[in-house]
Scaffold this active site. Sequence first.
Site, PDB file in Angstrom:
ATOM      1  N   CYS A   1      -5.754   9.370  10.624  1.00 38.33           N
ATOM      2  CA  CYS A   1      -5.602  10.815  10.731  1.00 38.33           C
ATOM      3  C   CYS A   1      -4.662  11.334   9.646  1.00 38.33           C
ATOM      4  O   CYS A   1      -3.754  10.627   9.209  1.00 38.33           O
ATOM      5  CB  CYS A   1      -5.005  11.193  12.078  1.00 38.33           C
ATOM      6  SG  CYS A   1      -5.956  10.602  13.469  1.00 38.33           S
TER       7      CYS A   1
ATOM      8  N   ARG B   1      -7.701   9.171   3.239  1.00 36.90           N
ATOM      9  CA  ARG B   1      -7.196   8.337   4.329  1.00 36.90           C
ATOM     10  C   ARG B   1      -8.318   7.897   5.275  1.00 36.90           C
ATOM     11  O   ARG B   1      -8.132   6.985   6.064  1.00 36.90           O
ATOM     12  CB  ARG B   1      -6.132   9.123   5.116  1.00 36.90           C
ATOM     13  CG  ARG B   1      -4.912   9.434   4.297  1.00 36.90           C
ATOM     14  CD  ARG B   1      -4.033  10.453   4.979  1.00 36.90           C
ATOM     15  NE  ARG B   1      -3.419   9.956   6.190  1.00 36.90           N
ATOM     16  CZ  ARG B   1      -2.265   9.303   6.247  1.00 36.90           C
ATOM     17  NH1 ARG B   1      -1.609   9.053   5.135  1.00 36.90           N
ATOM     18  NH2 ARG B   1      -1.765   8.904   7.390  1.00 36.90           N
TER      19      ARG B   1
ATOM     20  N   TRP C   1      -9.346  10.453  12.586  1.00 33.10           N
ATOM     21  CA  TRP C   1     -10.014   9.140  12.530  1.00 33.10           C
ATOM     22  C   TRP C   1      -9.988   8.630  13.962  1.00 33.10           C
ATOM     23  O   TRP C   1      -8.920   8.320  14.492  1.00 33.10           O
ATOM     24  CB  TRP C   1      -9.232   8.236  11.583  1.00 33.10           C
ATOM     25  CG  TRP C   1      -9.877   6.934  11.265  1.00 33.10           C
ATOM     26  CD1 TRP C   1     -10.914   6.716  10.401  1.00 33.10           C
ATOM     27  CD2 TRP C   1      -9.513   5.638  11.770  1.00 33.10           C
ATOM     28  NE1 TRP C   1     -11.204   5.375  10.342  1.00 33.10           N
ATOM     29  CE2 TRP C   1     -10.369   4.692  11.174  1.00 33.10           C
ATOM     30  CE3 TRP C   1      -8.554   5.183  12.674  1.00 33.10           C
ATOM     31  CZ2 TRP C   1     -10.294   3.334  11.437  1.00 33.10           C
ATOM     32  CZ3 TRP C   1      -8.474   3.822  12.940  1.00 33.10           C
ATOM     33  CH2 TRP C   1      -9.339   2.918  12.325  1.00 33.10           C
TER      34      TRP C   1
ATOM     35  N   ASN D   1      -1.117  12.332  14.782  1.00 32.66           N
ATOM     36  CA  ASN D   1      -1.542  11.065  14.195  1.00 32.66           C
ATOM     37  C   ASN D   1      -0.814   9.972  14.963  1.00 32.66           C
ATOM     38  O   ASN D   1       0.390  10.057  15.150  1.00 32.66           O
ATOM     39  CB  ASN D   1      -1.152  11.053  12.709  1.00 32.66           C
ATOM     40  CG  ASN D   1      -1.442   9.718  12.043  1.00 32.66           C
ATOM     41  OD1 ASN D   1      -2.147   8.874  12.599  1.00 32.66           O
ATOM     42  ND2 ASN D   1      -0.904   9.540  10.847  1.00 32.66           N
ATOM     43  N   GLY D   2      -1.544   8.951  15.414  1.00 32.19           N
ATOM     44  CA  GLY D   2      -0.906   7.861  16.150  1.00 32.19           C
ATOM     45  C   GLY D   2      -1.608   7.625  17.476  1.00 32.19           C
ATOM     46  O   GLY D   2      -2.742   8.083  17.680  1.00 32.19           O
TER      47      GLY D   2
ATOM     48  N   GLU E   1     -10.359 -11.718  -2.151  1.00 30.40           N
ATOM     49  CA  GLU E   1     -10.314 -10.303  -2.505  1.00 30.40           C
ATOM     50  C   GLU E   1     -11.673  -9.826  -3.049  1.00 30.40           C
ATOM     51  O   GLU E   1     -12.117  -8.723  -2.743  1.00 30.40           O
ATOM     52  CB  GLU E   1      -9.183 -10.062  -3.525  1.00 30.40           C
ATOM     53  CG  GLU E   1      -9.043  -8.659  -4.052  1.00 30.40           C
ATOM     54  CD  GLU E   1      -8.823  -7.601  -2.978  1.00 30.40           C
ATOM     55  OE1 GLU E   1      -8.581  -7.947  -1.807  1.00 30.40           O
ATOM     56  OE2 GLU E   1      -8.922  -6.408  -3.315  1.00 30.40           O
TER      57      GLU E   1
ATOM     58  N   LYS F   1     -13.632  -6.752  -1.279  1.00 32.76           N
ATOM     59  CA  LYS F   1     -13.989  -5.528  -2.010  1.00 32.76           C
ATOM     60  C   LYS F   1     -15.480  -5.269  -1.873  1.00 32.76           C
ATOM     61  O   LYS F   1     -15.914  -4.155  -1.624  1.00 32.76           O
ATOM     62  CB  LYS F   1     -13.591  -5.719  -3.475  1.00 32.76           C
ATOM     63  CG  LYS F   1     -13.054  -4.570  -4.207  1.00 32.76           C
ATOM     64  CD  LYS F   1     -11.694  -4.040  -3.858  1.00 32.76           C
ATOM     65  CE  LYS F   1     -11.123  -4.338  -2.531  1.00 32.76           C
ATOM     66  NZ  LYS F   1      -9.808  -3.926  -2.243  1.00 32.76           N
TER      67      LYS F   1
ATOM     68  N   GLU G   1     -16.459  -4.224   1.804  1.00 26.03           N
ATOM     69  CA  GLU G   1     -16.008  -2.925   2.334  1.00 26.03           C
ATOM     70  C   GLU G   1     -16.714  -1.744   1.691  1.00 26.03           C
ATOM     71  O   GLU G   1     -16.921  -0.732   2.341  1.00 26.03           O
ATOM     72  CB  GLU G   1     -14.480  -2.779   2.281  1.00 26.03           C
ATOM     73  CG  GLU G   1     -13.896  -2.615   0.921  1.00 26.03           C
ATOM     74  CD  GLU G   1     -12.380  -2.527   0.961  1.00 26.03           C
ATOM     75  OE1 GLU G   1     -11.834  -1.876   1.846  1.00 26.03           O
ATOM     76  OE2 GLU G   1     -11.750  -3.106   0.059  1.00 26.03           O
TER      77      GLU G   1
ATOM     78  N   HIS H   1     -17.406 -28.182   3.859  1.00 26.29           N
ATOM     79  CA  HIS H   1     -16.991 -28.441   5.239  1.00 26.29           C
ATOM     80  C   HIS H   1     -17.660 -27.491   6.236  1.00 26.29           C
ATOM     81  O   HIS H   1     -17.188 -27.345   7.359  1.00 26.29           O
ATOM     82  CB  HIS H   1     -15.464 -28.355   5.351  1.00 26.29           C
ATOM     83  CG  HIS H   1     -14.768 -29.394   4.521  1.00 26.29           C
ATOM     84  ND1 HIS H   1     -14.838 -30.737   4.800  1.00 26.29           N
ATOM     85  CD2 HIS H   1     -14.035 -29.286   3.385  1.00 26.29           C
ATOM     86  CE1 HIS H   1     -14.160 -31.421   3.886  1.00 26.29           C
ATOM     87  NE2 HIS H   1     -13.669 -30.556   3.010  1.00 26.29           N
TER      88      HIS H   1
ATOM     89  N   LYS I   1      -7.513   4.664   4.641  1.00 30.62           N
ATOM     90  CA  LYS I   1      -6.612   4.223   3.584  1.00 30.62           C
ATOM     91  C   LYS I   1      -5.299   3.704   4.144  1.00 30.62           C
ATOM     92  O   LYS I   1      -4.745   2.729   3.669  1.00 30.62           O
ATOM     93  CB  LYS I   1      -6.342   5.385   2.627  1.00 30.62           C
ATOM     94  CG  LYS I   1      -5.480   5.008   1.427  1.00 30.62           C
ATOM     95  CD  LYS I   1      -6.222   4.092   0.488  1.00 30.62           C
ATOM     96  CE  LYS I   1      -5.389   3.640  -0.682  1.00 30.62           C
ATOM     97  NZ  LYS I   1      -6.002   2.451  -1.332  1.00 30.62           N
TER      98      LYS I   1
HETATM   99  C1  F6R Z   1      -8.868  -3.019   1.244  1.00 30.36           C
HETATM  100  C2  F6R Z   1      -7.684  -2.303   1.669  1.00 30.36           C
HETATM  101  C3  F6R Z   1      -7.019  -2.733   2.926  1.00 30.36           C
HETATM  102  C4  F6R Z   1      -5.501  -2.624   2.778  1.00 30.36           C
HETATM  103  C5  F6R Z   1      -4.808  -2.926   4.111  1.00 30.36           C
HETATM  104  C6  F6R Z   1      -3.310  -2.917   3.965  1.00 30.36           C
HETATM  105  O1  F6R Z   1      -9.349  -2.521   0.035  1.00 30.36           O
HETATM  106  O2  F6R Z   1      -7.257  -1.378   1.043  1.00 30.36           O
HETATM  107  O3  F6R Z   1      -7.401  -4.028   3.276  1.00 30.36           O
HETATM  108  O4  F6R Z   1      -5.091  -3.524   1.800  1.00 30.36           O
HETATM  109  O5  F6R Z   1      -5.201  -1.974   5.053  1.00 30.36           O
HETATM  110  O6  F6R Z   1      -2.878  -1.696   3.474  1.00 30.36           O
HETATM  111  P1  F6R Z   1      -1.422  -1.520   2.878  1.00 30.36           P
HETATM  112  O7  F6R Z   1      -1.375  -2.267   1.591  1.00 30.36           O
HETATM  113  O8  F6R Z   1      -1.253  -0.052   2.709  1.00 30.36           O
HETATM  114  O9  F6R Z   1      -0.479  -2.107   3.870  1.00 30.36           O
END
Ligand code: F6R
Length: 613
Positions: free
Chosen positions: A2, A28, A74, A100-101, A486, A490, A493, A509, A608
């Site tokens: 949110c 976000r 959200w 938010n929360g 990673e 990427k 997602e 394995h 985000k």
């Molecule tokens: C993936 C991504 C998430 C964040 C995770 C932690 O692209 O962005 O996996 O890395 O939510 O977020 P932060 O770094 O803000 O703690």
Amino acid sequence: MCGIIGCAGRDSETLDILVHGLSKLEYRGYDSAGVALAGDGLDVCKTAGEIDDLRAVLAERSPAGSVGVGHTRWSTHGPPTDENAHPHLDCNRDVAVVHNGIIENYQQLRDDLSTAGHEFRSDTDTEVVPHLIEDALADGADPEDAVRAAIGRLEGSYAVSVVLSGVDRIFAARNDSPLVLGIDEDSEARSASEQASGDEPRAAYYLASDVPAFRDHTDRVVYLADGEFVVAGADGYRVTTLDGGPVEKTEDTVDWDPEETGKSGYDHYMLKEIHEQPRALRQCFRGRVDELAGQVDLADLSDLSPRGIHLVACGTSYHAAVYAARLFQQAGIPAQAFLASEYATSTPPIGDALVVGVTQSGETADTLSALREARRRGARTLAVTNTVGSTVARECDHAMYIRAGPEIGVAATKTFSSQIAALNLLALAITSVGDAREVISGLRDLPGAVQEILDTSTAREIAETYRDAESYFFIGRGLHYPVALEGALKLKEITYKHAEGFAAGELKHGPLALVTGETPVFAVVTGDDEQATKTVGNVKEVEARDAPVVAVTDGASDVERYADHVLEVPDTHRRVAAVVANVQLQLVAYHTADMLGRSIDKPRNLAKSVTVE
Ligand code: F6R
């Protein structure tokens, strides 16, 4: 997650400022949006969908007011519907609340309020707040005390912002969810029309989950802490504890430009941020590295001398933590990376361990909770973050900033590279690495090596070739293992395709059973040491099962002989090679998602800044 924006003191501009602020918070992640404006009355517009859907609703209604709050939701309690969108109202439609929360005791509060005759219109936890305020007003409290009393009854995490009919102030408070106050007391920053009117310049204030929501209007900010309460109106602002006790706040100045949050001609923020990496890396190194002396200076951090290190993080930041744990281990310091959400159930930190929270936003609830647990167990804590003034930076004993600049795309790109760069600096500063000069010169070459990838990458062709695959594997060893993780994260997602990253040696394995001629395998292999030779052996295993292989390589090993395609990376220091190889994988993910028409900057179901556990 949110997003909240509030505005006081901009009168007729309030609505535009709220909607603009919401569009700046889109990154976000959200599924509905709304605004409430308070003047003589209270006007609320909200809808499921995107900001453009909200604009369409607003075009028919044109609400007005001297103060207002806006929200992108959200979903946590109840599906994304018009009714569940914020702001939420009391029975009389005099109180509007955005939140938010997660309010943990909402069910009990809701049952009590329902029994007392309150009617609820949504499934949300938030809706209890306006009804609690309504009760306090009915008991004779003034608006400020009514809001304080209602918030005092909440358990859980919240950033809450409230406006009331006939009240020209915003009230807000936070606990475990970010909230920042923007201060615009500078007449030059006011709109031309307002200045032309000759009116006495008045102050304007903004309240938001994150600075980009109001950065176009001011660079002066006050970061609110848990348990604080703020009142803002055209005549000024006041921060106190929730009980009204005094609080000393200092103002900060945001040092990045509003321009930095635009797309600068790129189709997506993600692509822009991938291209910003050379600059971000240079910023990370600036003033911290003395190449001649072969030393890194991180001021007081250089004296940390930990006997053991735990790194806690989530998602992409966890991959940076896995990489860093290997660096510290190589330097002889026992180090381990933990998924933050699992930390509380893992081995307790030894008393003199340093617990490092790696989080670009600085607001990730799982990471904050792991760090709080570490502090409770007596550990020293260090935040490695991109966000000055974030909760993690304020709560940890020490903070190190990665200086990547604002990252808007939900998929982390430049912040991952900058985390790796910063953690390399940290390792150099607090350990004695034999080849420090060599590492430093490798780091110096990193921005240029990344630029070379950006200028020459053939990732788009690879994406074109494999865009229709159902499943993708990524493999790597040592420092390339987190890159494999990673690369897969990427891709999954932003393309919504299945992708897994593996330590190259683990394939045989179990996962090898899934490898067929339809499973592209991306193998990250640089150098020609023993690790590279072993990874080439693993590449042969998948090649023998007809899997198409894409080698991300500097050509030092003979992996190309077994690969169908090559994504070239320059010959760099092995520490730096991981970042450079990862940029190729970022581009593969980006181009695949683009060809598939995905919502690259705001992938479905993701946010985000993940401020709930
Ligand atoms: C993936 C991504 C998430 C964040 C995770 C932690 O692209 O962005 O996996 O890395 O939510 O977020 P932060 O770094 O803000 O703690």
